[in-house]
Design an enzyme around this catalytic site. Structure first.
Site, PDB file in Angstrom:
ATOM      1  CG  LEU A 171      -2.000  -0.894   1.224  1.00 16.82           C
ATOM      2  CD1 LEU A 171      -2.898  -0.690   2.726  1.00 16.82           C
ATOM      3  CD2 LEU A 171      -3.091  -0.126   0.170  1.00 16.82           C
ATOM      4  CG  ASP A 172       0.462   4.363  -2.670  1.00 18.44           C
ATOM      5  OD1 ASP A 172       1.645   3.184  -3.740  1.00 18.44           O
ATOM      6  OD2 ASP A 172       0.081   4.664  -3.647  1.00 18.44           O
ATOM      7  CG  LEU A 173       4.683   6.875   3.140  1.00 17.68           C
ATOM      8  CD1 LEU A 173       4.756   6.359   3.759  1.00 17.68           C
ATOM      9  CD2 LEU A 173       5.454   8.357   2.888  1.00 17.68           C
ATOM     10  CB  SER A 177      -2.424   4.061   0.484  1.00 12.49           C
ATOM     11  OG  SER A 177      -2.576   4.474  -1.029  1.00 12.49           O
TER      12      SER A 177
END
Length: 246
Positions: A104-106, A108
């Protein structure tokens, strides 16, 4: 002493053939030293055998965790910029064994699975298995029916076309719109780039389901163990046969 590819297969990481590929790719180490020779062996009773930095256990049962990842944490076992990682949110005794399933993105948040089951990790993240991931994306503006249709019929991104398995409006909130988007692949920033392609910037992104596993009421920053039934459902959705050690 046993050959590494046999040990990896016994630990449930992958088949012997796939384990050979991991060794040749330099992803396997013994006592901290990367091994790329297929004829190399090790003794699991005395040697620390690791794949992608995660030490394999031949005695303990497999571990399966669900984490509600907060924004600001890197989905990685370590970070060269000293940013906090998701590993700091799970028990210290499990950190040498489990790895994040995908990313998961930073900025998100939401459901992140972690496990010591390498074979299942591969199946859950490889696009050929088509395991669905469900997201709630809050975007600027109100998305039209044409916009939703574009997401499910395919939008062109710089790394090729991307198509949502499903896209619908969950609710409207002032000048924003919350979309429920289901993807079956996991390219970098895919949800955000797809929404930008239809003219809407994502201001908040949360994953609420990974295959049959849902985030439910799990508090932000907390984790829980998956039940045996949940693990069985993950094996079912990937069409893998669950071994006795899993």
């Amino acid at each position: 002493m046993e050959r590494l590819q046999k040990l990896l297969a016994r630990a449930g990481v992958a088949s012997r053939r796939e384990s050979e590929k991991l060794i040749c790719a330099g992803r396997v180490s013994v006592n901290g030293r990367v091994v790329t020779e297929l004829g190399a062996g090790a003794d699991p009773a005395v040697d620390a055998i690791a794949v992608d930095g995660a030490v394999l256990s031949f005695d303990e049962p497999m571990h399966y965790l669900a984490l509600n990842k907060p924004a600001g944490y890197v989905t990685s076992r370590s970070d060269t910029h000293d940013r906090p990682t998701v590993m700091s949110l799970i028990p210290e005794q499990l950190r040498p064994f489990v790895v994040p399933v995908g990313r998961l993105d930073l900025d998100s948040e939401g459901l992140l699975l972690l496990t010591s089951d390498g074979r299942l990790t591969h199946a859950l993240t490889h696009p050929s298995f088509g395991v669905p991931k469900t997201y709630l994306a809050t975007v600027r503006g109100h998305v039209t029916r044409d916009g939703l249709r574009a997401l499910t019929h395919g939008v062109e991104l710089e790394d090729g076309p991307a198509t949502a398995a499903d896209a619908r409006i969950e609710r409207r909130a002032g000048n924003n719109c919350v979309l429920r988007i289901v993807l079956t692949e996991g390219r970098k920033r895919e949800v955000k780039r797809m929404c930008e392609a239809i003219g809407h910037r994502v201001v908040h992104l949360r994953r609420i389901a990974f295959g049959p596993i849902e985030i439910g009421s799990l508090p932000l920053g907390r984790h829980r163990n998956l039940s045996d039934d949940e693990v069985n459902r993950l094996y079912k959705v990937t069409r893998l046969r669950r071994g006795r050690r899993a």
